[in-house]
Design an enzyme around this catalytic site. Structure first.
Site, PDB file in Angstrom:
ATOM      1  N   ASP A 131       0.836  -1.194   0.000  1.00  0.00           N
ATOM      2  CA  ASP A 131       0.000   0.000   0.000  1.00  0.00           C
ATOM      3  C   ASP A 131       0.882   1.260   0.000  1.00  0.00           C
ATOM      4  O   ASP A 131       2.054   1.198   0.383  1.00  0.00           O
ATOM      5  CB  ASP A 131      -0.859  -0.053   1.277  1.00  0.00           C
ATOM      6  CG  ASP A 131      -1.589   1.232   1.526  1.00  0.00           C
ATOM      7  OD1 ASP A 131      -2.347   1.641   0.648  1.00  0.00           O
ATOM      8  OD2 ASP A 131      -1.371   1.839   2.601  1.00  0.00           O
ATOM      9  N   ASP A 171      -0.336   5.137   0.875  1.00  0.00           N
ATOM     10  CA  ASP A 171      -0.595   6.108   1.954  1.00  0.00           C
ATOM     11  C   ASP A 171      -0.670   5.433   3.318  1.00  0.00           C
ATOM     12  O   ASP A 171      -1.438   4.492   3.518  1.00  0.00           O
ATOM     13  CB  ASP A 171      -1.905   6.865   1.691  1.00  0.00           C
ATOM     14  CG  ASP A 171      -1.730   7.940   0.644  1.00  0.00           C
ATOM     15  OD1 ASP A 171      -0.753   8.697   0.733  1.00  0.00           O
ATOM     16  OD2 ASP A 171      -2.571   8.009  -0.268  1.00  0.00           O
ATOM     17  N   LYS A 181      -8.637  -4.416  -3.309  1.00  0.00           N
ATOM     18  CA  LYS A 181      -7.229  -4.702  -3.594  1.00  0.00           C
ATOM     19  C   LYS A 181      -6.953  -6.211  -3.615  1.00  0.00           C
ATOM     20  O   LYS A 181      -5.947  -6.637  -4.164  1.00  0.00           O
ATOM     21  CB  LYS A 181      -6.326  -4.021  -2.569  1.00  0.00           C
ATOM     22  CG  LYS A 181      -6.312  -2.499  -2.654  1.00  0.00           C
ATOM     23  CD  LYS A 181      -5.258  -1.934  -1.709  1.00  0.00           C
ATOM     24  CE  LYS A 181      -5.307  -0.419  -1.620  1.00  0.00           C
ATOM     25  NZ  LYS A 181      -4.273   0.113  -0.712  1.00  0.00           N
ATOM     26  N   ASP A 203      -6.924  -2.322   2.650  1.00  0.00           N
ATOM     27  CA  ASP A 203      -5.860  -3.312   2.454  1.00  0.00           C
ATOM     28  C   ASP A 203      -6.256  -4.692   2.981  1.00  0.00           C
ATOM     29  O   ASP A 203      -5.517  -5.659   2.807  1.00  0.00           O
ATOM     30  CB  ASP A 203      -4.580  -2.866   3.170  1.00  0.00           C
ATOM     31  CG  ASP A 203      -4.074  -1.544   2.639  1.00  0.00           C
ATOM     32  OD1 ASP A 203      -3.962  -1.417   1.415  1.00  0.00           O
ATOM     33  OD2 ASP A 203      -3.811  -0.634   3.457  1.00  0.00           O
TER      34      ASP A 203
HETATM   35  O1  LIG Z   1      -6.727   6.350  -1.553  1.00  0.00           O
HETATM   36  C1  LIG Z   1      -6.777   6.291  -0.303  1.00  0.00           C
HETATM   37  O2  LIG Z   1      -7.784   6.625   0.317  1.00  0.00           O
HETATM   38  C2  LIG Z   1      -5.594   5.799   0.453  1.00  0.00           C
HETATM   39  O3  LIG Z   1      -4.564   5.414  -0.417  1.00  0.00           O
HETATM   40  P1  LIG Z   1      -3.752   4.084  -0.132  1.00  0.00           P
HETATM   41  O4  LIG Z   1      -4.590   2.951  -0.590  1.00  0.00           O
HETATM   42  O5  LIG Z   1      -2.489   4.255  -0.921  1.00  0.00           O
HETATM   43  O6  LIG Z   1      -3.473   4.049   1.334  1.00  0.00           O
HETATM   44 MG   LIG Z   2      -3.011   3.097   3.046  1.00  0.00          MG
END
Ligand SMILES: O=C(O)COP(=O)(O)O
Ligand SMILES: [Mg+2]
EC number: 3.1.3.18
Length: 227
Positions: free
Chosen positions: A9, A11, A150, A177
């Site tokens: 992942d 963020d 995902k 995730d």
């Molecule tokens: O798009 C989001 O809300 C968070 O992004 P991520 O999946 O990279 O953590």
């Molecule tokens: Mg994330």
């Protein structure tokens, strides 16, 4: 088991508190002998730029599995379902002052700035028989197709790469995730992970954010799970 690839992942997992990339993680990725697949709720252009700049391959999971890229400058696999997300957004706009994020770039999800009580949004779409899922990653609120995530994205990526989903080590921080971590052979959540991610993971690192991702990678390397 030695994992053949990493799915990670962005963020909250390879970033710092301010969403800037943790450069130590980027460096570590480059030193690994196995491919690293970035997997995010962000749009494809965002993750492609990140992958290119970090030095990773162009097979990535974007929009929470809604968009799968088969490589840089190669076609993407784009799921259906934007229409029903837009319908849900139109309906919810009657009740809330909503702000779309990255609308120009998104193909499968409507994404909103956080700040509202999403249980109310869920109730309204449910009362109107709309078959969409609403999730809050801690970074944005996503109106998405409930059958795409995902984890389904990882399936597609595994097929493209000719390896099994169980041969992936997954690292993440949020509810988006969870399916990916369950689908992978081993799921590791970073210390800042939310409850859904913690429950889906087999282990949780002590450290948070990029430091947590580094800890997860070191754990895998020192236990012979990665080369
Ligand atoms: O798009 C989001 O809300 C968070 O992004 P991520 O999946 O990279 O953590
Ligand atoms: Mg994330």
């Amino acid at each position: 088991m030695v994992f053949k690839a990493l799915v990670v992942d962005i963020d909250g997992t390879i970033t710092n508190h301010d969403r800037s990339l943790d450069l130590r993680v980027a460096k570590r990725f480059r030193e690994l002998r196995v491919p690293v697949v970035l997997s995010t709720g962000n749009p494809l252009c965002y993750v492609h730029a990140a992958a290119k700049l970090i030095g990773l391959g162009g097979i990535v999971i974007a929009e929470n599995g809604g968009v799968i890229s088969t490589g840089f400058d190669k076609p993407s696999i784009i799921a259906d379902g934007m229409e029903k997300c837009e319908e849900a957004y139109e309906l919810l706009s009657n009740y809330f002052d909503l702000e779309k994020l990255d609308a120009a770039y998104r193909k499968t999800e409507v994404v909103l700035r956080r700040g509202m009580d999403i249980s109310q949004l869920r109730q309204i779409v449910e009362d109107n028989g709309m078959k969409v899922e609403i999730i809050d990653t801690g970074y944005a609120v996503h109106i998405k197709d409930g059958n795409i995530n995902k984890g389904t994205g990882l399936h597609t990526v595994a097929e493209l790469m000719g390896i099994d989903t169980k041969e992936f080590l997954a690292i993440g921080d949020s509810c988006n995730d969870a399916e990916m971590m369950r689908e992978a052979g081993l799921g590791i959540a970073v210390g800042n992970a939310d409850d859904d991610a913690r429950q889906a993971a087999s282990m949780v690192t002590k450290a948070s954010f990029g430091e947590g991702a580094l800890e997860a990678i070191e754990y895998a390397l020192s236990n012979g799970l990665l080369e």
